[in-house]
Design a protein around this motif. Sequence first.
Motif, PDB file in Angstrom:
ATOM      1  N   VAL A   1     -12.537  15.032 -16.346  1.00 36.46           N
ATOM      2  CA  VAL A   1     -12.443  13.591 -16.569  1.00 36.46           C
ATOM      3  C   VAL A   1     -12.482  13.308 -18.069  1.00 36.46           C
ATOM      4  CG1 VAL A   1     -13.564  11.354 -16.193  1.00 36.46           C
ATOM      5  CG2 VAL A   1     -13.579  13.084 -14.389  1.00 36.46           C
ATOM      6  N   ILE A   2     -11.516  12.536 -18.534  1.00 36.67           N
ATOM      7  CA  ILE A   2     -11.483  12.071 -19.919  1.00 36.67           C
ATOM      8  C   ILE A   2     -11.795  10.579 -19.888  1.00 36.67           C
ATOM      9  CG2 ILE A   2     -10.104  11.864 -22.019  1.00 36.67           C
ATOM     10  CD1 ILE A   2     -10.571  14.775 -21.040  1.00 36.67           C
ATOM     11  N   HIS A   3     -12.844  10.134 -20.610  1.00 36.91           N
ATOM     12  CA  HIS A   3     -13.323   8.749 -20.504  1.00 36.91           C
ATOM     13  C   HIS A   3     -12.308   7.740 -21.032  1.00 36.91           C
ATOM     14  CE1 HIS A   3     -15.666   5.125 -21.154  1.00 36.91           C
ATOM     15  NE2 HIS A   3     -16.563   5.613 -20.298  1.00 36.91           N
ATOM     16  N   ARG A   4     -11.753   7.920 -22.208  1.00 36.45           N
ATOM     17  CA  ARG A   4     -10.708   7.093 -22.819  1.00 36.45           C
ATOM     18  C   ARG A   4     -11.151   5.718 -23.311  1.00 36.45           C
ATOM     19  NH1 ARG A   4      -5.571   6.846 -19.154  1.00 36.45           N
ATOM     20  NH2 ARG A   4      -6.930   5.273 -18.336  1.00 36.45           N
ATOM     21  N   ASP A   5     -12.436   5.387 -23.218  1.00 36.86           N
ATOM     22  CA  ASP A   5     -12.866   4.071 -23.712  1.00 36.86           C
ATOM     23  C   ASP A   5     -14.284   4.150 -24.277  1.00 36.86           C
ATOM     24  OD1 ASP A   5     -12.570   1.400 -24.337  1.00 36.86           O
ATOM     25  OD2 ASP A   5     -13.112   0.683 -22.343  1.00 36.86           O
ATOM     26  N   ILE A   6     -14.495   5.087 -25.196  1.00 37.79           N
ATOM     27  CA  ILE A   6     -15.803   5.237 -25.825  1.00 37.79           C
ATOM     28  C   ILE A   6     -15.893   4.198 -26.939  1.00 37.79           C
ATOM     29  CG2 ILE A   6     -17.357   6.783 -27.090  1.00 37.79           C
ATOM     30  CD1 ILE A   6     -16.761   7.596 -24.168  1.00 37.79           C
ATOM     31  N   LYS A   7     -16.834   3.299 -26.797  1.00 33.92           N
ATOM     32  CA  LYS A   7     -17.059   2.247 -27.795  1.00 33.92           C
ATOM     33  C   LYS A   7     -18.494   1.757 -27.625  1.00 33.92           C
ATOM     34  CE  LYS A   7     -15.187  -1.286 -24.694  1.00 33.92           C
ATOM     35  NZ  LYS A   7     -14.077  -2.190 -24.456  1.00 33.92           N
TER      36      LYS A   7
ATOM     37  N   GLY B   1     -19.826  -0.967 -26.745  1.00 30.59           N
ATOM     38  CA  GLY B   1     -20.072  -1.737 -25.527  1.00 30.59           C
ATOM     39  C   GLY B   1     -20.151  -0.883 -24.272  1.00 30.59           C
ATOM     40  N   ASN B   2     -19.671   0.366 -24.347  1.00 29.92           N
ATOM     41  CA  ASN B   2     -19.713   1.266 -23.199  1.00 29.92           C
ATOM     42  C   ASN B   2     -20.748   2.373 -23.351  1.00 29.92           C
ATOM     43  OD1 ASN B   2     -17.763  -0.098 -21.770  1.00 29.92           O
ATOM     44  ND2 ASN B   2     -16.092   1.189 -22.466  1.00 29.92           N
ATOM     45  N   LEU B   3     -21.490   2.354 -24.438  1.00 34.64           N
ATOM     46  CA  LEU B   3     -22.566   3.325 -24.646  1.00 34.64           C
ATOM     47  C   LEU B   3     -23.878   2.623 -24.346  1.00 34.64           C
ATOM     48  CD1 LEU B   3     -21.315   4.996 -27.934  1.00 34.64           C
ATOM     49  CD2 LEU B   3     -21.061   5.821 -25.583  1.00 34.64           C
ATOM     50  N   HIS B   4     -24.557   3.101 -23.341  1.00 35.37           N
ATOM     51  CA  HIS B   4     -25.734   2.418 -22.815  1.00 35.37           C
ATOM     52  C   HIS B   4     -26.977   3.259 -23.060  1.00 35.37           C
ATOM     53  CE1 HIS B   4     -28.502   1.125 -19.610  1.00 35.37           C
ATOM     54  NE2 HIS B   4     -27.947  -0.058 -19.796  1.00 35.37           N
ATOM     55  N   ARG B   5     -28.001   2.647 -23.607  1.00 32.48           N
ATOM     56  CA  ARG B   5     -29.284   3.329 -23.762  1.00 32.48           C
ATOM     57  C   ARG B   5     -30.264   2.674 -22.809  1.00 32.48           C
ATOM     58  NH1 ARG B   5     -32.411   5.040 -29.179  1.00 32.48           N
ATOM     59  NH2 ARG B   5     -32.882   7.071 -28.304  1.00 32.48           N
ATOM     60  N   GLY B   6     -30.791   3.485 -21.931  1.00 28.00           N
ATOM     61  CA  GLY B   6     -31.690   2.990 -20.908  1.00 28.00           C
ATOM     62  C   GLY B   6     -33.063   2.641 -21.449  1.00 28.00           C
ATOM     63  N   ASP B   7     -33.808   1.927 -20.647  1.00 24.49           N
ATOM     64  CA  ASP B   7     -35.190   1.595 -20.994  1.00 24.49           C
ATOM     65  C   ASP B   7     -36.027   2.844 -21.161  1.00 24.49           C
ATOM     66  OD1 ASP B   7     -34.672  -1.134 -20.908  1.00 24.49           O
ATOM     67  OD2 ASP B   7     -35.172  -1.288 -18.773  1.00 24.49           O
ATOM     68  N   ASP B   8     -35.555   3.967 -20.588  1.00 28.06           N
ATOM     69  CA  ASP B   8     -36.260   5.247 -20.702  1.00 28.06           C
ATOM     70  C   ASP B   8     -35.902   5.989 -21.984  1.00 28.06           C
ATOM     71  OD1 ASP B   8     -33.671   6.014 -20.156  1.00 28.06           O
ATOM     72  OD2 ASP B   8     -34.156   7.120 -18.327  1.00 28.06           O
ATOM     73  N   GLY B   9     -35.084   5.372 -22.867  1.00 25.30           N
ATOM     74  CA  GLY B   9     -34.712   6.004 -24.135  1.00 25.30           C
ATOM     75  C   GLY B   9     -33.496   6.884 -24.060  1.00 25.30           C
ATOM     76  N   ARG B  10     -32.887   6.989 -22.892  1.00 22.13           N
ATOM     77  CA  ARG B  10     -31.684   7.836 -22.738  1.00 22.13           C
ATOM     78  C   ARG B  10     -30.441   6.979 -22.708  1.00 22.13           C
ATOM     79  NH1 ARG B  10     -33.165  12.663 -18.697  1.00 22.13           N
ATOM     80  NH2 ARG B  10     -35.033  13.292 -19.734  1.00 22.13           N
TER      81      ARG B  10
END
Length: 151
Positions: free
Chosen positions: A134-140, A142-151
């Motif tokens: 799988v190639i994501h094709r939309d790394i930006k 707004g699509n990078l999420h950091r969880g409340d757990d720090g990940r």
Amino acid sequence: TALVADTGVHRLYQARDAERRLVAVKTLHESRASDPEERAMLAHEAWLGLRLTERYTGQLKNGLKGAPADDPGFVRVHEVAGASALYSVFDWHGGRTLEQMLDAPGATPAPVTEVVLVAMQLVRALGRLHRFGVIHRDIKPGNLHRGDDGR
């Protein structure tokens, strides 16, 4: 429970499943709901997500290297039986996007060590997707999420 994001193409909702667990529901914006290409892309994304979830879960069950239970960057897709509309259901992972963090009032630059750690997590997650074809094709941001757990 709430509308989380509206891109004009997709809507992302926080919801509760039958067991009352928080999940994310992704659907097409009503202005795009009748577009066959958009419908096909959302259906393909759901199919890929289910395929990845099955492969990843299988690796965990078999104890295979490369799929530790605490591996960051992976959100499971849930199969929906008897759906009455086109949507996908994902694990809920509370937190904020990189875009939200950067745009927050009073946001300060993160220490270099934290940036490197997050970049390494991102690269591992993308590498895992690539190994699954799988190639994501939309790394930006707004699509990078950091969880409340720090990940």
